[in-house]
Design an enzyme around this catalytic site. Structure first.
Site, PDB file in Angstrom:
ATOM      1  N   ASN A  76       3.193 -31.580  52.591  1.00 32.45           N
ATOM      2  CA  ASN A  76       4.553 -31.231  53.013  1.00 32.45           C
ATOM      3  C   ASN A  76       5.488 -32.290  52.431  1.00 32.45           C
ATOM      4  OD1 ASN A  76       6.933 -30.650  54.321  1.00 32.45           O
ATOM      5  ND2 ASN A  76       6.241 -31.363  56.343  1.00 32.45           N
TER       6      ASN A  76
ATOM      7  N   LYS B 219       8.632 -32.367  52.479  1.00 34.55           N
ATOM      8  CA  LYS B 219       9.881 -32.490  53.266  1.00 34.55           C
ATOM      9  C   LYS B 219      11.085 -32.501  52.317  1.00 34.55           C
ATOM     10  CE  LYS B 219       7.247 -35.058  56.668  1.00 34.55           C
ATOM     11  NZ  LYS B 219       7.264 -35.837  57.869  1.00 34.55           N
TER      12      LYS B 219
ATOM     13  N   HIS C  71       7.471 -26.908  62.442  1.00 33.21           N
ATOM     14  CA  HIS C  71       7.249 -28.345  62.224  1.00 33.21           C
ATOM     15  C   HIS C  71       8.053 -29.138  63.249  1.00 33.21           C
ATOM     16  CE1 HIS C  71       7.264 -32.307  60.376  1.00 33.21           C
ATOM     17  NE2 HIS C  71       6.198 -31.918  59.716  1.00 33.21           N
TER      18      HIS C  71
ATOM     19  N   GLU D 294       9.810 -31.690  63.056  1.00 34.57           N
ATOM     20  CA  GLU D 294      11.171 -32.092  62.659  1.00 34.57           C
ATOM     21  C   GLU D 294      12.142 -30.939  62.862  1.00 34.57           C
ATOM     22  OE1 GLU D 294       9.936 -33.619  58.858  1.00 34.57           O
ATOM     23  OE2 GLU D 294       8.900 -35.226  59.938  1.00 34.57           O
TER      24      GLU D 294
ATOM     25  N   GLU E 258      -0.077 -31.531  65.133  1.00 35.73           N
ATOM     26  CA  GLU E 258       0.648 -32.692  64.652  1.00 35.73           C
ATOM     27  C   GLU E 258       1.295 -33.406  65.838  1.00 35.73           C
ATOM     28  OE1 GLU E 258       1.686 -32.352  60.263  1.00 35.73           O
ATOM     29  OE2 GLU E 258       3.321 -31.427  61.352  1.00 35.73           O
TER      30      GLU E 258
ATOM     31  N   GLY F 272       4.868 -39.613  60.355  1.00 34.94           N
ATOM     32  CA  GLY F 272       5.724 -40.537  59.624  1.00 34.94           C
ATOM     33  C   GLY F 272       5.809 -41.912  60.259  1.00 34.94           C
TER      34      GLY F 272
ATOM     35  N   SER G  16       0.415 -39.041  59.740  1.00 34.24           N
ATOM     36  CA  SER G  16       0.023 -40.276  59.050  1.00 34.24           C
ATOM     37  C   SER G  16      -1.389 -40.211  58.477  1.00 34.24           C
ATOM     38  CB  SER G  16       0.196 -41.490  59.978  1.00 34.24           C
ATOM     39  OG  SER G  16       1.556 -41.624  60.341  1.00 34.24           O
TER      40      SER G  16
END
Ligand code: PEP
Length: 256
Positions: free
Chosen positions: A9, A11, A94, A96, A166, A172, A212
């Protein structure tokens, strides 16, 4: 046996030249016969990245989609448009998008329905916040996100579904879930799918871990019996680290 899937991904990163170079390097990978590889660049680079991947087995995916087929939805992109660029997959829900852009389970579900109807393979992301884990709510959050995101989706609709676990606190941050934490959550998701659909279906569905993932932890995470690959953010932006993760999946698959 479930095939591994290693998905990158990207992003909101890369530019046209850098993304194309990265895709060219990924396209040269040899994932072996039992591992699938996918990259998900930003919308503007889907076409050049798809061109760079041509002739390789690496698949192209998008990071989001809108659920209406066309019309006055400024800034949005439809399922048919993604298909037109060569996408086979789409990442939905996701963290985010849930936590920065305020997406609800209801919106995510409409996207899941549209993507499946338009023959895109959905990677549905679920995962808890740190405070939810600390409050002992991880399973309740996963149940809510799975039930919400898959509302009205039949077993037949969900045949190609991929789930990505996730944990938000691991995305991240450089903090990875331990292999045990990942396995416990993945086993919970698989049991949820067995209850909602059936055991044979649940057994076929791939559940990726994301948060991560790096070359030095990929193998131990993917060694867990319910971890079928990885959704990789930061480490997918460098060919050598992404390819090392693909290689970890390839060797695990070969050893099975
Ligand atoms: C992600 O983008 O889904 C992700 C897991 O990111 P990172 O690997 O950087 O934690």
């Amino acid at each position: 046996m479930r095939r591994f899937l290693v998905a990158g991904n990207w992003k909101m990163n890369t530019d046209r030249a850098g993304g194309t170079a990265l895709a060219t390097a990924v396209a040269a990978a040899d994932p072996g016969p039992k591992t699938d590889v996918l990259v998900c660049p930003p919308f503007p680079y889907l076409i050049p990245v798809g061109e760079a991947l041509q002739g390789s087995g690496v698949r192209l995916g998008a990071q989001d989609v809108w659920y209406e087929p066309s019309g006055a939805f400024t800034g949005e992109v439809s399922v048919a448009m993604l298909r037109d660029t060569g996408c086979s997959h789409v990442v939905l829900g996701h963290s985010e998008r849930r936590h920065i852009l305020g997406e609800t389970d209801e919106t995510i579900c409409r996207k899941v329905q549209a993507a499946i109807a338009g023959h895109l393979t959905v990677i549905l992301c679920v995962g808890e916040l740190l405070e939810e884990r600390e409050a002992g709510q991880t399973e309740a959050v996963l149940n809510r996100q799975l039930a919400g995101g898959l509302e009205g989706i039949s077993e037949q609709d969900a045949a190609d579904l991929v789930i990505a676990y996730e944990p938000v606190w691991a995305i991240g941050t450089g903090v990875t879930a331990s292999p045990d934490q990942a396995e416990t959550a993945h086993a919970h998701i698989r049991n949820w799918l067995a209850d909602r659909y059936n055991a044979a279906f649940s057994d076929r569905i791939r559940i990726l871990y994301g948060g991560s993932v790096k070359p030095d932890n990929a193998q131990t995470l993917m060694q867990q019996s319910n971890v079928d690959g990885a959704l990789v953010g930061g480490a997918s932006l460098k060919a050598d680290s992404f390819l090392a993760i693909v290689d970890a999946a390839r060797s695990l698959a070969a050893a099975e």
